[in-house]
Design an enzyme around this catalytic site. Structure first.
Site, short mmCIF file in Angstrom:
data_model
loop_
_atom_site.label_atom_id
_atom_site.label_comp_id
_atom_site.label_asym_id
_atom_site.label_seq_id
_atom_site.Cartn_x
_atom_site.Cartn_y
_atom_site.Cartn_z
CE LYS A 177 7.30 0.10 5.09
NZ LYS A 177 5.94 0.56 5.42
CB SER B 289 1.70 1.30 4.72
OG SER B 289 1.71 2.53 4.07
CB SER C 231 4.68 3.05 2.61
OG SER C 231 4.52 2.50 3.89
N1 GLN Z 1 -0.77 6.16 2.21
C1 GLN Z 1 -0.80 6.73 3.51
C2 GLN Z 1 0.17 7.88 3.58
O1 GLN Z 1 0.71 8.22 2.59
C3 GLN Z 1 -0.49 5.68 4.54
C4 GLN Z 1 0.93 5.29 4.54
C5 GLN Z 1 1.25 4.31 5.63
O2 GLN Z 1 0.39 3.60 6.13
N2 GLN Z 1 2.50 4.30 6.01
O3 GLN Z 1 0.38 8.46 4.60
#
Ligand code: GLN
Length: 485
Positions: free
Chosen positions: A76, A176, A152
């Site tokens: 990532k 995410s 994400s």
């Molecule tokens: N969807 C959540 C956010 O937008 C979690 C994102 C994540 O886990 N990085 O913050």
């Protein structure tokens, strides 16, 4: 070769059926062919990858290889990797070449000998649930390219689902790793907070962020997790505890396992067919010797609101470092220093990141701190306590990972609150610091569904065991999208 498990790849490399250079070339070829459609990778550097593969082959030849030496993996793009562009999905870092390795990168590549295939696309600064906030454009879900892969860690999820890589890393602040794993038919694990070092992992919300593996199976995740964990003095929240072998107890029978089913996860708000697949998976667990008990997480309805105070508060602080001075984007035309800061941040950050910075600055400001930030911290404690009570009655908690299957690109992009609700089942786990997993458990109209498993602190070994036994009894995790034979 492309569909083999990490264990099988490891055996093939050890038996000299294939070299790491050949294996890496195979996956790099798939990236060349399929990435233009999927947009899963933002950086590929063939020469760097092949150099790592040659070094791995040398270790294999010298007899100094570890179990995963020579296996290619996707990283990532939130993990700093020396000499690699590290963008975090943002224009702010689009040209940033990291001068150092994150601890996870150092452990996986230098120590374990895995080969990096490149850096995967992600929501900007990991803020999002669909990968649509990336500066580099959305990622497409290999199960239906009109749909999102989740976020994400959507680039990592799409890459593994389409077999552009055998496995990948992700990070999980509010879901995410688990939500994109669910939407792409993968197994993903968010470890207990503090188990995987955050050093060199670009910070979003430091008290919630945690890195972890995304792969085809629980067994693959266990092998990857073994290479990622360990105390790191460079991360002040890293936990100093004995290292475990997460693959050791995978086969342990599930007789007597007590599964807690939170009544709040089985009420309204979840797609009925998704729920049916989750219930069928739980019935399978009963066949494997587990028993179910209804539990309650009475404050779970407060997890999304509390998260959207705490995470933006931490983000507004963490992202203040991107000021155009020492590294990253700097606006080309400006007057004085203040003007340079303002133009750099106005041009360098996307809309979702700006929204979070503004919310964060607001809830931390004098006069609102008590009403929002402090209140959210109190709720966070209540949510964590709910789990402490729940684990007196059960060993693992199960429910859906995501309330729906993969949605269409653009479907929720205009409505942040709808998007935030994608993580309604995953966020409480981060607020409490617990380990959580998503495991493939069926399909609705050809789209994958994920079962979420939540464990007590440091129970990642048990979660992997519980997931592995299910995967021995079912074959959902072996299904591949059309065209991936
Ligand atoms: N969807 C959540 C956010 O937008 C979690 C994102 C994540 O886990 N990085 O913050």
């Amino acid at each position: 070769m492309i569909n083999k498990s990490l264990k099988d790849l490891s055996q093939a490399l050890a038996a000299r059926q294939i070299s790491s250079v050949e294996l890496s070339t195979l996956f790099l070829g798939r990236i060349d062919r399929l990435n233009p459609t999927l947009n899963a990778f933002v950086t590929v550097d063939r020469e760097k990858s092949l150099k790592m593969a040659r070094e791995a082959d040398a270790r294999i030849a010298a007899g100094t290889a570890g179990p995963l030496t020579g296996i290619p993996i996707a990283q990532k793009d939130i993990f700093c990797a020396e000499g690699w562009t590290t963008t975090c999905g943002s224009k702010m870092l689009a040209n940033f070449v990291s001068p150092y390795d994150a601890t996870v990168i150092e452990k996986m590549h230098r120590d374990a000998g895995l080969v990096s295939l490149g850096k995967t696309n992600m929501d900007e600064f990991a803020m999002g649930s669909s990968n649509e906030t990336s500066f580099f454009g959305p990622v497409r879900n290999p199960w239906d390219t009109a749909r999102v892969p989740g976020g994400s860690s959507g680039g990592s999820a799409a890459a593994v689902a389409a077999r552009l890589a055998p496995a990948a890393t992700g990070t999980d602040t509010g879901g995410s790793i688990r939500q994109p794993a669910a939407l792409c038919n993968l197994t993903g694990l968010k470890p207990t907070y503090g188990v995987v070092s955050r050093y060199g992992m670009i910070a979003f919300a430091s008290s919630l962020d945690q890195g972890g593996p995304m792969a085809a199976s629980a067994e693959d995740c266990a092998l990857l997790l073994n290479t990622m964990v360990g105390f790191d003095e460079r991360d002040s929240t890293s936990l100093d505890r004995p290292v475990e072998d997460y693959a050791r107890d995978l086969e342990k029978p599930l007789n007597g396992l007590r599964i807690g089913l939170p009544k709040e996860f089985f009420g309204e708000g979840c797609d009925a067919e998704v729920m049916a697949a989750v219930r069928a998976a739980i019935a399978e667990y009963e066949k494997l010797g587990a028993t179910c008990v209804e539990i309650s997480l009475p404050n779970s309805h407060l997890s999304v609101p509390a998260y959207y105070v705490i995470a933006p508060a931490e983000a507004s602080s963490n992202l203040s470092r991107f000021d155009g001075v020492r590294y990253g984007y700097r606006a080309p035309d400006y007057g004085n220093l203040d003007d340079m800061y303002m133009k750099t941040r106005a041009q360098g950050f996307g809309a979702e990141v700006k929204r979070r910075i503004m919310i964060g600055a607001y809830v931390l400001s004098h006069g609102y701190y008590d009403a929002y930030y402090l209140q959210a911290q109190r709720i966070r404690r209540l949510i964590a306590n709910d789990f402490v009570e729940a684990f007196k009655q059960c060993d693992v908690i199960m429910g859906p990972t995501s309330p729906s299957t993969a949605f269409k690109l653009g479907e929720k992009a205009a409505d942040p609150v709808q998007m935030y609700l994608s993580d309604i089942y995953t966020i409480a786990v981060n607020l409490a610091g617990l380990p959580g997993m998503s495991v493939p458990c069926g399909f609705v109209s050809g789209l994958p569904v994920g079962l979420q498993l939540i464990g007590n602190y440091f129970a990642e070994g048990q979660l992997l065991n519980v997931a592995h036994c299910y995967q021995q009894a079912t074959d959902w995790h072996l299904r591949r999208p059309a065209g991936v034979e």
